[in-house]
Scaffold this active site. Structure first.
Site, mmCIF file in Angstrom:
data_model
loop_
_atom_site.group_PDB
_atom_site.id
_atom_site.type_symbol
_atom_site.label_atom_id
_atom_site.label_comp_id
_atom_site.label_asym_id
_atom_site.label_seq_id
_atom_site.Cartn_x
_atom_site.Cartn_y
_atom_site.Cartn_z
ATOM 1 N N PHE A 111 0.932 -1.375 -0.003
ATOM 2 C CA PHE A 111 0.138 -0.114 -0.023
ATOM 3 C C PHE A 111 1.073 1.289 -0.101
ATOM 4 C CE2 PHE A 111 -2.210 3.425 2.247
ATOM 5 C CZ PHE A 111 -3.392 3.437 1.493
ATOM 6 N N GLU A 112 1.935 1.185 0.816
ATOM 7 C CA GLU A 112 2.855 2.619 1.053
ATOM 8 C C GLU A 112 3.460 2.616 -0.581
ATOM 9 O OE1 GLU A 112 4.330 2.669 5.701
ATOM 10 O OE2 GLU A 112 4.659 0.881 4.327
ATOM 11 N N LYS B 14 18.826 -23.434 -21.011
ATOM 12 C CA LYS B 14 18.334 -22.838 -21.971
ATOM 13 C C LYS B 14 16.683 -22.384 -21.776
ATOM 14 C CE LYS B 14 18.085 -23.061 -27.026
ATOM 15 N NZ LYS B 14 17.001 -22.630 -27.303
ATOM 16 N N ASP C 293 13.187 -21.079 -22.009
ATOM 17 C CA ASP C 293 12.321 -20.903 -23.471
ATOM 18 C C ASP C 293 11.340 -19.589 -23.360
ATOM 19 O OD1 ASP C 293 11.299 -22.011 -25.760
ATOM 20 O OD2 ASP C 293 10.112 -23.638 -24.654
ATOM 21 N N TYR D 29 22.116 -13.314 -20.159
ATOM 22 C CA TYR D 29 23.218 -14.359 -20.058
ATOM 23 C C TYR D 29 24.404 -13.833 -21.040
ATOM 24 C CZ TYR D 29 19.754 -15.767 -23.670
ATOM 25 O OH TYR D 29 18.929 -15.357 -24.737
ATOM 26 N N LYS E 289 19.378 -30.031 -26.379
ATOM 27 C CA LYS E 289 17.983 -29.966 -26.256
ATOM 28 C C LYS E 289 17.636 -31.375 -25.501
ATOM 29 C CE LYS E 289 15.548 -27.315 -29.110
ATOM 30 N NZ LYS E 289 14.441 -26.129 -29.052
ATOM 31 N N CYS F 28 -26.407 -28.904 -29.078
ATOM 32 C CA CYS F 28 -27.854 -28.673 -29.444
ATOM 33 C C CYS F 28 -28.166 -28.758 -30.790
ATOM 34 C CB CYS F 28 -27.976 -27.231 -28.573
ATOM 35 S SG CYS F 28 -27.318 -26.044 -29.684
ATOM 36 N N CYS G 122 -21.085 -22.104 -31.147
ATOM 37 C CA CYS G 122 -22.510 -22.281 -31.043
ATOM 38 C C CYS G 122 -23.134 -21.132 -30.796
ATOM 39 C CB CYS G 122 -22.596 -23.405 -30.146
ATOM 40 S SG CYS G 122 -24.657 -23.717 -30.012
HETATM 41 S S1 IVH Z 1 23.579 -17.770 -25.536
HETATM 42 C C1 IVH Z 1 25.232 -16.613 -29.805
HETATM 43 N N1 IVH Z 1 22.354 -18.662 -23.222
HETATM 44 O O1 IVH Z 1 18.247 -19.721 -27.228
HETATM 45 C C2 IVH Z 1 23.858 -16.964 -29.198
HETATM 46 N N2 IVH Z 1 20.922 -18.394 -25.170
HETATM 47 O O2 IVH Z 1 18.790 -21.165 -29.958
HETATM 48 C C3 IVH Z 1 24.069 -16.527 -27.653
HETATM 49 N N3 IVH Z 1 18.722 -18.857 -24.950
HETATM 50 O O3 IVH Z 1 19.140 -16.925 -29.317
HETATM 51 C C4 IVH Z 1 23.002 -17.041 -27.012
HETATM 52 N N4 IVH Z 1 18.845 -19.404 -22.950
HETATM 53 O O4 IVH Z 1 17.163 -16.803 -27.343
HETATM 54 C C5 IVH Z 1 22.091 -18.256 -24.422
HETATM 55 N N5 IVH Z 1 21.422 -19.448 -21.446
HETATM 56 C C6 IVH Z 1 21.260 -19.080 -22.605
HETATM 57 C C7 IVH Z 1 20.090 -19.267 -23.158
HETATM 58 C C8 IVH Z 1 19.844 -18.801 -24.683
HETATM 59 C C9 IVH Z 1 17.822 -19.333 -23.854
HETATM 60 C C10 IVH Z 1 17.976 -18.814 -26.266
HETATM 61 C C11 IVH Z 1 18.410 -17.335 -26.957
HETATM 62 C C12 IVH Z 1 19.136 -17.931 -28.220
HETATM 63 C C13 IVH Z 1 18.438 -19.312 -28.446
HETATM 64 C C14 IVH Z 1 19.464 -20.177 -29.396
#
Ligand code: IVH
Length: 670
Positions: free
Chosen positions: A35-36, A116, A118, A226, A313, A410, A425
């Site tokens: 609130f503040e 990685k 998403d 990153y 992946k 229906c 519908c």
């Molecule tokens: S480094 C030169 N670190 O994955 C590219 N990318 O398929 C350097 N991504 O374009 C990217 N987590 O959008 C990097 N820990 C991570 C990441 C990451 C997700 C994504 C990013 C990148 C894509 C590549």
């Protein structure tokens, strides 16, 4: 207030709010209540509206949006935004490792592993410590500057506090919607009877490109960083750069690890395979980078991706099973959802029998034939989805799915509106799941909160012909309820008491409960606060509806249409008669006259005999309205001493009448 006083206050408030924001989002601490915090923010918004020229580049008010961008400027990336090559097996990773070893001529090297994330990649530019651009990847060479939307991300510093930052640098990272934010958003979609979003990644990507940053702010995007770019960063390893951006106040995921060799990398990958599902955001793999920046440079890039990094992946667990058929569900708003009926199959811990196919486009995209073997995965690790057909197993005799043309419940001919993915519908008033769905929505916790009723009881009440609309609930008699299966004296009393109690539920919840399309809980609160009672709302013109805070054309039209419908009018009349709250309980200051009726004011500057709040109260007590800023809608700008020059200029340009306190006092007497 003088401009110099305002300047001082704006500076102080900006600093104070940014401090609390950092504490909260970076250190998970809070020194003041929500609130503040909101009050400080309100105060700053007020001052910035009055003195827009004094707004600071790191103003926290940018976090709540307020900018509409029709076309995002296209910007060439200073360093191209490349993607990563993907690998799916330890063997492929070992091949990558062999290429690295060769490229470095036998020199020793370390890896740095991160998850990685998403989401959607973003490149942030800081100049003199201030966030100036937020550019999407686009085609890698040029992207869109979506800075107004990026600034709503609370965990991102708008200004770097540390003194030792280079004059210019870029950081890259991933913008995402946390699982929690995504689920909340989908819950809200359900509340207004809208289609839910299929996955967090695409939703984050759509959100980043929304034109109205106020809407973006509500969705609560987040971001992990990153990658640091720029010549003057004085770091020699990726690890150092990650620690550096962390010390500058950027959010870095704590899941990274330095690895001595590829076997260590494989262990890291293994260790996160299951654990990653417990993280607050979606991840789809691991990114493996050479730690030493000089070595990164030595390895260089191919046309598409760096040779010094690769993605691994995780395989989404996938199984093949037979598509036995497609059933169709009809929701509260009449939207039809096709569902794949599958031969039961065990997948990632549970038996899967059904999977949503979303709409006709998805069925066409998958080219489904009944009897096909399809691959099923768990998207987001929870909800099963059909990803493709196992064509090798397709029987020649199978026929493509023909989407239904009539409502399965229906029999009414379905319609598909221009630009919408779903079939509907149109038999709103006669289609059983739509009728039951509306009653279920009506009794929900956030609506009338009748917890003595549930889906099964509603179905029974409907089947017995006792309840067709919410108003019928208030006509229920003891003997009616006793007819229900399993209902005895006590449960009947309970049910009726729950219904009775709902008559005390406040107006804004009632407004949400009656289920006007696009009117979710928040919108209902805004409408209730602005129109005060159902009659004011029911008689409002589109123009009047658009004057209410945060109400756009889609909602205005839907509300307007709702109250023009005869059956809806009848239903509201019955609910009124039953004694539901159709009046906001919020007390207005008592009215003194109608002298300012229909007139709107902005009050600015200082006044000898009045405080500004006092003047605002006088306006309201005499039937006038206070607007938040000078716009074409404004009638009068009441100017005191030291009013900001830009406000006067704007009012003059828009032809808004500027009056002094004397003229205002005269208006009250005439
Ligand atoms: S480094 C030169 N670190 O994955 C590219 N990318 O398929 C350097 N991504 O374009 C990217 N987590 O959008 C990097 N820990 C991570 C990441 C990451 C997700 C994504 C990013 C990148 C894509 C590549």
């Amino acid at each position: 207030m003088t401009a110099s006083e305002a300047k001082k206050q704006i500076q102080e408030l900006t600093e104070q709010i940014n401090h609390h924001n950092d504490l909260y989002y970076q250190k998970n601490k809070s020194e003041i209540s929500d609130f503040e915090f909101d009050q400080l923010l309100e105060k700053l918004i007020g001052l910035e509206t009055e003195f827009p020229e004094l707004k600071l580049p790191d103003s926290p008010t940018q976090r709540v949006g307020g900018t509409i961008t029709k076309d995002f400027p296209s910007v060439v990336h200073e360093y191209p935004m490349l993607s990563l090559a993907n690998t799916y097996s330890p063997e492929e990773l070992k091949d990558f490792d062999a290429r690295v070893a060769k490229g470095l001529d036998g020199e020793a090297y370390d890896y740095f592993c991160e998850l990685k994330f998403d989401g959607v990649s973003i490149s942030l530019k800081y100049e003199n410590g201030i966030l100036t651009r937020g550019i999407t990847r686009g085609d890698g060479v040029r992207g869109d500057d979506v800075i107004a939307n990026v600034k709503t991300i609370r965990s991102l510093p708008l200004k770097i506090k540390s003194k030792n930052v280079p004059a210019q640098f870029e950081v890259r990272g991933e913008v995402f919607l946390s699982k929690e934010a995504f689920n909340k958003l989908n819950k809200e979609q359900e509340d207004i009877g809208e289609e839910t979003y299929a996955n967090a990644r695409n939703t984050a990507s759509g959100t980043v490109k929304m034109q109205d940053s106020t809407q973006v702010a509500k969705r609560k995007l987040d971001c992990f960083l990153y990658y640091l770019l720029g010549e003057e960063n004085k770091v020699t390893t990726h690890e150092e750069s990650i620690k550096k951006i962390e010390s500058w106040g950027f959010q870095v995921s704590q899941t990274y690890k330095k690895c001595k060799n590829i076997d260590d990398v494989l262990k890291y990958i293994d260790s996160w395979e299951k654990k990653r599902n417990e993280l607050p955001l979606e991840t789809d793999g691991v990114v493996i980078k050479i730690n030493n920046l000089r070595q990164q440079e030595q390895l260089g890039f191919t046309a598409k991706s760096p040779r010094w990094a690769i993605a691994y992946k995780y395989k989404a667990e996938s199984v093949s099973t037979r598509l036995n058929g497609i059933t169709y569900q009809v929701g509260r708003t009449g939207a039809v959802t096709p569902v794949a009926e599958l031969e039961p199959v065990f997948l990632a811990g549970t038996t899967v029998k059904r999977a949503s196919l979303h709409n006709a486009n998805e069925i066409a995209r998958l080219d489904l034939h009944i009897g096909d073997f399809v691959f099923v995965e768990k998207g987001g690790e929870i909800i099963p989805k059909v990803t493709s057909v196992d064509l090798a197993k397709r029987d020649e005799k199978l026929k493509p799915v023909k989407y239904i043309s009539k409502c399965p419940e229906c029999g009414t001919e379905l319609v598909r509106k221009e630009g919408e993915a779903n079939h509907y519908c149109p038999n709103e008033k006669g289609c059983p799941p739509q009728i039951k769905g509306r009653i279920e929505h009506f009794i929900a916790r956030k609506a009338m909160d009748i917890n003595s009723l549930g889906e099964r009881t509603i179905a029974q009440l409907y089947d017995l012909g006792l309840v067709k609309t919410p108003a019928d609930l208030y006509d229920l008699k003891k003997e009616d309820v006793m007819k229900l299966e399993g209902f005895k004296e006590l449960s009947t009393k309970n049910l009726l008491q729950g219904v009775e109690h709902s008559k005390t539920i406040p107006f804004e919840s009632v407004l949400f409960a009656i289920g006007i399309r696009f009117v979710g809980k928040t919108v209902a609160e805004k409408l209730a606060g602005y129109f005060k009672n159902i009659d004011g709302l029911a008689h409002a013109t589109i123009e009047q509806l658009l004057q209410a805070p945060e109400i756009g054309e889609k909602i205005a039209q839907s509300v307007f249409d709702f109250f023009r419908d005869k059956e809806n009018q009848h239903e509201i009349a019955r609910l009124k008669k039953a004694g539901l709250q159709f009046e906001s309980s919020f007390k207005e200051p008592e009215k003194e006259s109608d002298r300012l009726e229909g007139k709107s004011f902005v009050i600015s500057g200082i006044f000898e005999n009045y405080e500004r709040e006092q003047l605002q109260e006088i306006v309201i007590k005499n039937g006038g309205r206070i607007l938040s800023g000078v716009s074409g809608k404004l009638n009068y700008l009441l100017a005191g001493e030291n009013m900001g020059p830009s406000k006067r200029e704007k009012a003059e340009k828009l032809g808004v009448k500027i009056i002094g306190i004397g003229e205002f006092e005269k208006m009250l007497k005439s």
